[in-house]
Design a protein around this motif. Sequence first.
Motif, PDB file in Angstrom:
ATOM      1  N   UNK A 187       0.820  -1.209   0.000  1.00  0.00           N
ATOM      2  CA  UNK A 187       0.000   0.000   0.000  1.00  0.00           C
ATOM      3  C   UNK A 187       0.858   1.264   0.000  1.00  0.00           C
ATOM      4  N   UNK A 188       1.854   1.299  -0.890  1.00  0.00           N
ATOM      5  CA  UNK A 188       2.686   2.485  -1.084  1.00  0.00           C
ATOM      6  C   UNK A 188       1.945   3.493  -1.946  1.00  0.00           C
ATOM      7  N   UNK A 189       1.979   4.756  -1.551  1.00  0.00           N
ATOM      8  CA  UNK A 189       1.634   5.803  -2.491  1.00  0.00           C
ATOM      9  C   UNK A 189       2.736   5.860  -3.544  1.00  0.00           C
ATOM     10  N   UNK A 190       2.453   6.377  -4.751  1.00  0.00           N
ATOM     11  CA  UNK A 190       3.480   6.398  -5.784  1.00  0.00           C
ATOM     12  C   UNK A 190       4.798   7.047  -5.356  1.00  0.00           C
ATOM     13  N   UNK A 191       4.741   8.101  -4.539  1.00  0.00           N
ATOM     14  CA  UNK A 191       5.986   8.747  -4.090  1.00  0.00           C
ATOM     15  C   UNK A 191       6.790   7.807  -3.201  1.00  0.00           C
ATOM     16  N   UNK A 304       5.503   4.917  12.826  1.00  0.00           N
ATOM     17  CA  UNK A 304       4.713   6.140  12.701  1.00  0.00           C
ATOM     18  C   UNK A 304       5.032   6.879  11.405  1.00  0.00           C
ATOM     19  N   UNK A 305       6.244   6.702  10.893  1.00  0.00           N
ATOM     20  CA  UNK A 305       6.568   7.267   9.584  1.00  0.00           C
ATOM     21  C   UNK A 305       5.747   6.586   8.494  1.00  0.00           C
ATOM     22  N   UNK A 306       5.500   5.307   8.672  1.00  0.00           N
ATOM     23  CA  UNK A 306       4.703   4.545   7.695  1.00  0.00           C
ATOM     24  C   UNK A 306       3.257   5.007   7.721  1.00  0.00           C
ATOM     25  N   UNK A 307       2.705   5.136   8.922  1.00  0.00           N
ATOM     26  CA  UNK A 307       1.314   5.577   9.088  1.00  0.00           C
ATOM     27  C   UNK A 307       1.205   6.295  10.422  1.00  0.00           C
ATOM     28  N   UNK A 313       0.147   1.639  14.623  1.00  0.00           N
ATOM     29  CA  UNK A 313       1.403   1.140  15.167  1.00  0.00           C
ATOM     30  C   UNK A 313       1.150   0.059  16.211  1.00  0.00           C
ATOM     31  N   UNK A 314       0.172   0.278  17.078  1.00  0.00           N
ATOM     32  CA  UNK A 314      -0.141  -0.715  18.103  1.00  0.00           C
ATOM     33  C   UNK A 314      -0.598  -2.028  17.470  1.00  0.00           C
ATOM     34  N   UNK A 315      -1.372  -1.936  16.392  1.00  0.00           N
ATOM     35  CA  UNK A 315      -1.847  -3.142  15.717  1.00  0.00           C
ATOM     36  C   UNK A 315      -0.687  -3.915  15.090  1.00  0.00           C
ATOM     37  N   UNK A 316       0.201  -3.200  14.397  1.00  0.00           N
ATOM     38  CA  UNK A 316       1.370  -3.855  13.791  1.00  0.00           C
ATOM     39  C   UNK A 316       2.246  -4.470  14.880  1.00  0.00           C
ATOM     40  N   UNK A 317       2.494  -3.701  15.945  1.00  0.00           N
ATOM     41  CA  UNK A 317       3.324  -4.209  17.024  1.00  0.00           C
ATOM     42  C   UNK A 317       2.714  -5.424  17.699  1.00  0.00           C
TER      43      UNK A 317
END
Length: 327
Positions: A187-191, A304-307, A313-317
Amino acid sequence: MKKLISMALVAAAVVLTPVQVQAQDEAGFADYVEQIKRQALADGYSQATLDKAFAEAKFYQRSVSADKNQPEFKLTLDTYLPRAVPEWKAKQALEKYNEHKQLLEQVGKEYGVQPRFIVALWGIETNFGSYTGGFDVVSALTTMAYEGRREEFFKKQLWQALTIIEEGHIDVEQMQGSWAGAMGQTQFMPSSFMAYAVDYDGDGRKDIWNSMGDVFASAANYLKNAGWRDDVTWGRQVQIPADFDVSIAELKNKKTLAEWQALGVRRLDGSDLPQRSDIKAAVVMPDDEEGRVYLAYANYDALMRWNRSHYFVAAVGYLSDRIRFPR
């Protein structure tokens, strides 16, 4: 009075129905696409790229509606986490980890990112690649630029998407993503694609849609560039004393673990914090002092840089911890 009634009837007569509004939008969108194509051609994109990219360009009313009406729910982490990481997802995360273990360990070693976090991001973002979005990315980005509220941002993303097509990383018909243009299994934006996507399998294409090597390495490369450390975890849930000063609980306020220990912060089970002098952390409260409290390490900042969502972040962690410590 008759004159006022007549004016009211005239005013009512010119109110457009939703169907009429969308037809009006689509008519303007076609003109906007032509304007975009002229500008892109002047900026050096080839006619062949533009013909391919905009061959099936369509106006997505769903994108406009989703952007304007993003739902707001009153949740706490205690109610959010079971939704974001149900038991079946935790089980599938471990299965996916084991299925791709050799590749994940290879990527993790090269980029300095623990494989469980790559799998956790993959699971939270696209349910391990099973749902990457069904929107044509060029159309979604053009729609959002045309909508106008963030035209500059979405035009920049559109230009990057055209570059991706021109460089041959993905066929236009396979360039699917979210309503806002986030692409592929990461789910990367093009940039973000242009900055961090990796051709890990060496086929000349950075394919975050279909190549697992490219998917995993691209995610790891993003985290590496966000300051990831492979010698620490993301964070840990902790407990704080009743007299804790909640005003110091913010991500930018870093202290050593010994300093937090002196302020009464303890592991969730009440035991002492790890005795490591090389780690600084912040105390964060995604809800409030009555909710979950975390000691956030450097990798928390990278996520947090990702989203920029503490809940994300808590969900990923949490999912990464379920992979590390399966039940």
